[in-house]
Design an enzyme around this catalytic site. Structure first.
Site, PDB file in Angstrom:
ATOM      1  CG  ASP A  57     -22.381 -39.213 -28.782  1.00  0.00           C
ATOM      2  OD1 ASP A  57     -23.294 -39.090 -29.620  1.00  0.00           O
ATOM      3  OD2 ASP A  57     -21.212 -39.489 -29.113  1.00  0.00           O
ATOM      4  CB  SER A  58     -23.676 -43.274 -30.285  1.00  0.00           C
ATOM      5  OG  SER A  58     -22.737 -42.493 -30.998  1.00  0.00           O
ATOM      6  CB  CYS A 116     -26.373 -37.762 -29.604  1.00  0.00           C
ATOM      7  SG  CYS A 116     -26.823 -38.821 -30.977  1.00  0.00           S
ATOM      8  CD  GLU A 132     -17.061 -44.036 -30.859  1.00  0.00           C
ATOM      9  OE1 GLU A 132     -16.433 -44.743 -30.055  1.00  0.00           O
ATOM     10  OE2 GLU A 132     -17.713 -43.028 -30.514  1.00  0.00           O
ATOM     11  CB  CYS A 144     -22.194 -35.808 -36.306  1.00  0.00           C
ATOM     12  SG  CYS A 144     -21.646 -37.265 -35.383  1.00  0.00           S
ATOM     13  CG  HIS A 175     -18.700 -39.180 -33.062  1.00  0.00           C
ATOM     14  ND1 HIS A 175     -19.956 -39.337 -32.542  1.00  0.00           N
ATOM     15  CD2 HIS A 175     -17.970 -40.243 -32.626  1.00  0.00           C
ATOM     16  CE1 HIS A 175     -19.999 -40.460 -31.813  1.00  0.00           C
ATOM     17  NE2 HIS A 175     -18.805 -41.022 -31.854  1.00  0.00           N
TER      18      HIS A 175
HETATM   19  N1  DGL Z   1     -22.430 -38.244 -32.186  1.00  0.00           N
HETATM   20  C1  DGL Z   1     -23.767 -38.547 -32.517  1.00  0.00           C
HETATM   21  C2  DGL Z   1     -24.410 -37.485 -33.358  1.00  0.00           C
HETATM   22  O1  DGL Z   1     -24.153 -36.328 -33.094  1.00  0.00           O
HETATM   23  C3  DGL Z   1     -24.030 -39.982 -32.952  1.00  0.00           C
HETATM   24  C4  DGL Z   1     -23.273 -40.457 -34.123  1.00  0.00           C
HETATM   25  C5  DGL Z   1     -23.499 -41.950 -34.403  1.00  0.00           C
HETATM   26  O2  DGL Z   1     -23.448 -42.747 -33.478  1.00  0.00           O
HETATM   27  O3  DGL Z   1     -23.743 -42.257 -35.584  1.00  0.00           O
HETATM   28  O4  DGL Z   1     -25.216 -37.711 -34.209  1.00  0.00           O
END
Ligand code: DGL
Length: 286
Positions: free
Chosen positions: A21-22, A84, A161, A193, A195
């Protein structure tokens, strides 16, 4: 791509699964792997030096995914889970054919789960995922009688984050993002997402109790379990400790993750080899 056979994968069952993931979003997928696939050893990569992904172009996301998958392949993973949604929405179809390993994404498993639950489906996602229409397309392909509304939520990932989940500002922003969906009287909300499940305590205070929540993390891991069985790749021996790697600051990642992992992870910094022509010179396929 030539489908791998059970035979050529059977000796590889003890290899790691790569999850990326990011940043800390993929930990919601990792948590599900610990729950559903406790014997699997994991290589987790957070591309923290380049987050957020959700405001990047498709070309950038494609390049990042290729670099990460190339590195993971070098590390000898047996499967990759793209934890992600942004990468799953913008790049997975294009990168899949470059590598000789199963690569799973979150969109389809999430869409299938949403369709099984509701008819008026809201999706909260990064701006890139929302603009890609990937969830709407996937949902309507499965059931064209569903209604889908997608909202891009650019502030969520930076807030998570920065460890600001309990900041009152986060709740204010969340109310704003959810309001157009609540106006449409959605019956189902998809965390578009990885996150966003971290925001569940905040989102639950805003959502009416009748709205069902879909976390694609649960469903992509269920799909991974099926795929491992199909390929004879499931590990039966005890898992090794998870290897955590990031492109940014290991300490920052460790500090933010501890609340979800329940312990402070050992995190290493890796430098992904840069690649100039994605999709050509480094393809893992012979
Ligand atoms: N968690 C990731 C997603 O599901 C990336 C979110 C990001 O870095 O903007 O899209």
């Amino acid at each position: 791509m030539t489908p791998p056979t059970t035979q050529n994968f059977s000796s590889q069952s003890s290899l790691k699964i790569g999850i990326f993931d990011s940043g800390v979003g993929g930990l919601t997928v990792l948590r599900e792997v610990y729950r559903q696939l406790p014997n699997e050893s994991i290589l987790y990569f957070g591309d923290t030096a380049r987050l957020p992904y959700g405001t990047r172009s498709q070309a950038e996301i494609l390049q990042f995914c290729l670099e990460i998958l190339n590195w993971m392949t070098e590390q000898g993973v047996k499967m990759a889970i793209v934890a992600c949604n942004t990468s799953s929405a913008l790049a997975i179809e294009k990168v899949r054919s470059e590598f000789n390993l199963p690569i799973l994404g979150t969109i389809l498993p999430g869409a299938r789960a949403a369709v099984g639950i509701g008819k008026r489906i809201g999706v909260i996602a990064t701006p890139a995922t929302a603009a890609s229409n990937a969830f709407r397309r996937a949902i309507l392909e499965i059931d064209s009688s569903c209604h889908v509304w997608q909202v891009g939520c650019p502030e969520f990932v930076p807030l998570i984050e920065q460890n600001r989940i309990s900041d009152p500002y986060t709740a204010e922003v969340a109310k704003e993002y959810l309001s157009p969906l609540l106006e449409q009287e959605i019956d189902t909300l998809v965390y578009g997402c990885t996150h966003y499940p971290h925001l569940a305590p905040v989102l639950k205070t805003i959502l009416p109790p009748s709205v069902k929540v879909v976390d694609p993390a649960v469903h992509v891991v269920a799909a991974a379990a099926q795929e491992l069985d199909l390929l004879g790749l499931r590990n039966t021996r005890p898992a090794l400790p998870t290897r955590f790697a990031v492109s940014g600051c290991p300490q920052q990642f460790a500090t933010v993750s501890v609340q979800w992992l329940g312990c402070t992870p050992v995190v290493e910094k890796v430098y992904l080899p840069a690649m100039s022509h994605p999709g050509t010179q480094f393809g893992r396929k012979p």
